[in-house]
Design a protein around this motif. Structure first.
Motif, PDB file in Angstrom:
ATOM      1  N   THR A   3     -48.586  -1.130 -11.653  1.00 52.74           N
ATOM      2  CA  THR A   3     -49.054  -0.565 -10.387  1.00 52.74           C
ATOM      3  C   THR A   3     -49.042  -1.599  -9.268  1.00 52.74           C
ATOM      4  O   THR A   3     -48.698  -1.304  -8.123  1.00 52.74           O
ATOM      5  CB  THR A   3     -50.463   0.017 -10.563  1.00 52.74           C
TER       6      THR A   3
ATOM      7  N   ARG B  43     -58.078   4.952 -10.254  1.00 49.08           N
ATOM      8  CA  ARG B  43     -58.095   4.647 -11.680  1.00 49.08           C
ATOM      9  C   ARG B  43     -59.416   5.110 -12.300  1.00 49.08           C
ATOM     10  O   ARG B  43     -59.433   5.726 -13.369  1.00 49.08           O
ATOM     11  CB  ARG B  43     -57.869   3.151 -11.898  1.00 49.08           C
ATOM     12  N   GLU B  58     -52.537   5.827 -15.511  1.00 53.25           N
ATOM     13  CA  GLU B  58     -51.762   4.926 -14.653  1.00 53.25           C
ATOM     14  C   GLU B  58     -50.597   5.658 -13.986  1.00 53.25           C
ATOM     15  O   GLU B  58     -50.286   5.416 -12.823  1.00 53.25           O
ATOM     16  CB  GLU B  58     -51.265   3.741 -15.486  1.00 53.25           C
ATOM     17  N   VAL B  61     -52.076   7.550 -11.130  1.00 54.62           N
ATOM     18  CA  VAL B  61     -52.430   6.619 -10.050  1.00 54.62           C
ATOM     19  C   VAL B  61     -51.178   6.304  -9.223  1.00 54.62           C
ATOM     20  O   VAL B  61     -51.181   6.373  -8.001  1.00 54.62           O
ATOM     21  CB  VAL B  61     -53.046   5.318 -10.609  1.00 54.62           C
TER      22      VAL B  61
END
Lengths: 213, 187
Positions: A3, B43, B58, B61
């Motif tokens: 991320t 998250r 994830e 997200v």
């Protein structure tokens, strides 16, 4: 991908966003749709033969003002539902405003008309064709609007589809008015509205499928 | 909602909105900070909804971050940013459930939830404020607490505390000045 890497990647070249970006993008796609609809009309059936004189008559302008108001209301509703925050669907009632006004005018016209004319004022000579023609002429605008709405962030897909569909339908009606030579307000009220509604319902039906992001 | 939680909430909104406004003008650093902060909140939010599956969390997200990035022109700067992000997160969560043919209902929650601080943060924020205000004389502490933390108007604060309106203003002003001076010393 991590991320943190994604965030880094998204932040490398951040293009500035204009304040009116949403409106401009919608307007651009709408214009493209209308131009395609116009071209298709010109090359398939052409415009009504008396268009040059008809644009100076009241019935022609009633059609344009009616459809134009619906375009304006429909587009601002589409923009509302293009944003992700939850909206009350009651704002859709705004679309009834021009319909109610035209109903009043039509009732006034009918009350002044001789009894033998009333049937003709409702049905004209193209009642069965009119809604379908409007739907067909609307399709380019419909596709353009659905395409751009999908790029926005609608979360109430049925409603967003309906608002965009009605906008496309009203745009189609504006273009179709260049061909249609019906003059009576009851006819416009019944069959133009039905064509626009059909396009709106098409949007509401397809919305959940094609507006997903 | 407790007052400290509410203040923390307002701070989140003000902070994120400032970052967003800068990001919309093309500021890459602000954009980076904004996405990082949002990612943390997301998250936790998706974690509570989806449970153990960390990979799925994830993925979601990242999906929301990409949507926040590519659809950022649908944000209206005159409206709260937190509601906008929450609406996107909620949509993506619903979409995820639909994809997985799950039947779970997503309750209509208050959109403050995504950005609410957790219990420990809340507690320490309250403690910090108490500690900070402890150095002030009673009248100043009371004036600041009523106007700046409870959010009362000067008139309401005057009524509540028995101080006159002008005294409230003076005490807030002096108290804040003192706090800032102390704060500057510490740093």
């Amino acid at each position: 991908m991590q991320t943190s890497d994604l965030i880094k990647q998204l932040s490398t070249q951040v293009m500035p966003v204009k304040r009116q970006s949403l409106v401009l993008r919608l307007l651009l796609m709408w214009s493209c749709g209308v131009v395609v609809a116009l071209v298709l009309l010109l090359f398939s059936t052409g415009v009504r033969r008396d268009l040059a004189t008809a644009i100076f008559t009241l019935p022609f302008w009633i059609k344009w003002i009616y459809a134009g108001t619906l375009i304006a209301i429909g587009a601002s509703l589409s923009l509302k539902f293009a944003r992700p925050e939850r909206q009350s669907i009651h704002v859709l009632w705004w679309l009834m405003l021009p319909v109610i006004l035209l109903t009043l005018i039509a009732m006034l016209d009918l009350s002044h008309a001789p009894a033998k004319d009333i049937h003709r004022m409702w049905l004209g000579h193209s009642a069965l064709m009119c809604p379908w023609n409007i739907l067909a002429v609307s399709l380019p605008v419909f596709i353009a609007l659905m395409f751009i709405m999908r790029r926005f962030a609608p979360t109430q897909l049925v409603t967003a589809g309906f608002a965009a569909g009605c906008t496309a339908g009203a745009s189609g009606a504006t273009v179709y008015a260049l061909l249609c030579n019906e003059n009576a307000t009851p006819f416009i009220l019944a069959w133009y509205s039905l064509g626009i509604l059909l396009c709106g319902l098409l949007g509401a039906t397809l919305g959940p499928k094609i507006l997903r992001w | 909602m407790s007052e400290t939680l509410f203040i923390a909430q307002l701070n989140t909104e003000a902070e994120l909105r400032a970052l967003m406004v800068a990001a919309l003008q093309g500021d890459g650093n602000a954009h980076h900070a904004l996405l990082s902060k949002i990612a943390l909140k997301l998250r936790a939010f998706f974690g509570r909804r989806l449970g153990r599956d960390a990979a799925e969390v994830e993925d979601l997200v990242q999906e929301v971050l990409i949507a926040v990035h590519t659809r950022r022109d649908t944000y209206d700067p005159s409206r709260p940013l937190t509601s906008w992000v929450y609406a996107i997160a909620r949509y993506k969560l619903a979409d995820c459930f639909r994809r997985n043919h799950r039947r779970e209902m997503i309750q209509l929650e208050d959109d403050l939830e995504l950005f609410s601080v957790d219990e420990s943060e809340q507690y320490s924020a309250r403690q910090d404020i108490d500690q900070m205000l402890a150095v002030l004389p009673d009248s100043q502490r009371q004036a600041i607490r009523l106007t700046r933390i409870d959010g009362l108007s000067t008139a309401e604060a005057a009524q509540r505390s028995g101080q006159s309106e002008s005294l409230i203003k003076v005490n807030v002003h002096r108290g804040m000045k003192r706090l800032m001076a102390l704060h500057a010393e510490v740093e």
